[in-house]
Design an enzyme around this catalytic site. Structure first.
Site, PDB file in Angstrom:
ATOM      1  N   CYS A   1       0.898  -1.082  -0.003  1.00 47.51           N
ATOM      2  CA  CYS A   1      -0.665   0.441  -0.412  1.00 47.51           C
ATOM      3  C   CYS A   1       0.897   1.188  -0.002  1.00 47.51           C
ATOM      4  O   CYS A   1       0.718   2.082  -1.098  1.00 47.51           O
ATOM      5  CB  CYS A   1      -1.152  -0.319   1.310  1.00 47.51           C
ATOM      6  SG  CYS A   1      -2.112  -1.127   0.958  1.00 47.51           S
ATOM      7  N   ILE A   2       1.696   1.538   1.123  1.00 45.66           N
ATOM      8  CA  ILE A   2       1.830   2.449   0.876  1.00 45.66           C
ATOM      9  C   ILE A   2       3.495   3.303   0.060  1.00 45.66           C
ATOM     10  O   ILE A   2       3.554   4.443   0.062  1.00 45.66           O
ATOM     11  CB  ILE A   2       2.640   2.709   2.656  1.00 45.66           C
ATOM     12  CG1 ILE A   2       2.016   2.914   3.701  1.00 45.66           C
ATOM     13  CG2 ILE A   2       3.079   4.089   3.266  1.00 45.66           C
ATOM     14  CD1 ILE A   2       2.411   3.015   5.354  1.00 45.66           C
TER      15      ILE A   2
END
Length: 453
Positions: free
Chosen positions: A286-287
């Site tokens: 994600c990040i």
């Protein structure tokens, strides 16, 4: 005045929604989940624990075989849990021709970046096409994969409507971002509030009611775009704040200040501050990826997201910074980087998980090897390194951390601070440790020379 056709079709749309709502409320609804990875499998568990039958789909036949045999391939989901799920009506299949069977189909597939750091929606598109091929009146489709605002309406909707069915009349479409946090014992799918945005009011009500059966709280929003933007905001917020402390780490190191001590002191403020911690680079699904989805869509709207892009530059520079710190630490010990024996501790992208996706450990491994170092790794959760997108053939197995082995290495590098590591024992036998996670705080009086990075 409404036409005769409108008078005929409007009740039909209400009938589909009402019939599906009745099944959801009665508990007789069957849920299909596409993608049985770190998001899809925990979601399947949440539904089965509430006695909702789940049909899981995955293109990886080996995953389907393991699940059929009652075995898990995710560290925080046990074999016993999988067997219990099967007893509660969970089934896994690679036959996407069965997508017409579930009443609701949830898409939980990866959304990586291309080499040009642009959104790669291949898995979403293929999933939508597979659903469209079997789409029937009365089905609810929910996209959970993290993506840029507009994907549900602009990409998924046209594919589904190419089936000849119409959203809001024949089928229902919504977006609800995943919020899974692997390895976090405090939060799991049922205990995390679920944001839901429907294409229209019936879709929102159906999706909210479905998720309401398994999560602690549903947060309805006005559109899929708001729900999509919410997820991007959450991860961009984290990426930017991590970039801030990473930059401060480099600055404070030059000033002779311990950034970890600074952060702990700042945490004492009971308002206006949230603690974020530096590291060797960003990892996970994600990040490191999601903010670039936002920068891409911003360019489509004629805007440059300079703040977000700067944060990305800082975070992606961290592995190079760590390699420089390793070289400096070895130089201080009168050793060159080339030929030095280096062991990376932890190849998972975060603490206490078995997920190596986008882990900075791979870039550290690659950079150190290219500089001529002899590099090994240890990770209690990853016995062998799997192929990664940019590292298709790592061909390495975890080394056992015996006292003899530790003493034989020129430097150990803490990449991921797993709880399983016995830090006092490691520090008692190592000669040099480069610590990117502050894992060895308080152990400076043992044998190892500890260098923060």
């Amino acid at each position: 005045m409404a036409s005769r056709q409108d008078q005929v079709e409007t009740p039909k749309a209400h009938d589909h929604a009402a019939e599906l709502m009745e099944r959801i409320r009665a508990g007789s609804v069957r849920v299909g989940i596409i993608g049985l990875g770190y998001v899809g499998l925990p979601l399947a568990r949440a539904f089965t624990e509430k006695k909702v039958a789940v049909l899981g789909f995955d293109v990886d036949a080996s995953k389907v075989e393991k699940l059929a045999a009652g075995r898990s391939y995710i560290g925080h989901i046990s074999d016993e849990t999988v067997r219990s799920m099967r007893e509660q009506g969970f089934e896994a299949t690679s036959d996407f021709g069965r997508l017409g069977e579930p009443d609701a189909v949830i898409i939980c597939v990866p959304t990586p970046l291309t080499e040009a750091r642009e959104p790669d929606l291949t898995y979403i598109i293929r999933s939508a096409e597979a659903i469209a091929a079997r789409l029937r009146p009365g089905q609810l489709v929910v996209l959970e994969s993290t993506t840029y605002p507009g994907t549900t309406r602009e990409v998924v909707l046209p594919i589904l409507e190419a089936s000849g069915l119409s959203a809001g009349r024949d089928f229902f479409l919504a977006f609800s971002p995943e919020r899974e946090d692997p390895g976090n014992p405090q939060f799991s799918a049922p205990t995390i509030p679920k944001v839901v945005g429907g294409l229209d009011p019936p879709a929102l009500e159906l999706a909210a009611t479905l998720y309401g059966k398994v999560v602690v709280r549903v947060v309805p929003v006005s559109s899929p775009e708001v729900a999509e933007a919410c997820k991007i905001l959450e991860n961009t917020y984290r990426a930017i704040n991590i970039a801030l402390v990473n930059e401060l780490k480099v600055l404070y190191d030059r000033m002779g200040i311990n950034v970890w001590e600074v952060i702990e002191a700042a945490r004492s403020k009971p308002f206006g501050f949230s603690a974020f911690y530096p590291g060797p680079g960003l990892g996970g699904h994600c990040i490191p990826i999601d903010p670039f989805y936002l920068t891409w869509v911003a360019r489509k709207h004629g805007m440059a997201t300079r703040f977000i892009e700067l944060a990305g530059e800082i975070n992606t520079s961290m592995p190079a910074y760590v390699v420089g710190r390793i070289a400096d630490a070895l130089n201080d010990a009168a050793k060159p980087l080339r030929g030095s024996k280096i062991t990376l501790l932890g190849m998972a992208y975060k603490k206490d998980v078995d997920d190596p996706r986008e882990s900075p450990g791979f870039e550290l491994l690659d950079r150190l090897r290219k500089k001529g170092a002899d590099v090994d790794y240890n990770d209690p959760h990853i016995p062998t390194l799997p192929p990664m997108r940019h590292y298709p053939n790592p061909a390495m197995s975890s080394r056992e951390l015996t006292p003899e082995y530790i003493r034989s290495r020129d430097v150990l590098v803490v990449v991921t601070d797993h709880s399983a590591y016995d830090w006092p024992s490691i520090a008692a036998h190592a000669s040099l440790i480069v610590d990117t996670r502050n894992a060895l705080r308080g152990l400076e009086n043992l044998r190892a020379r500890i260098v923060r990075a």
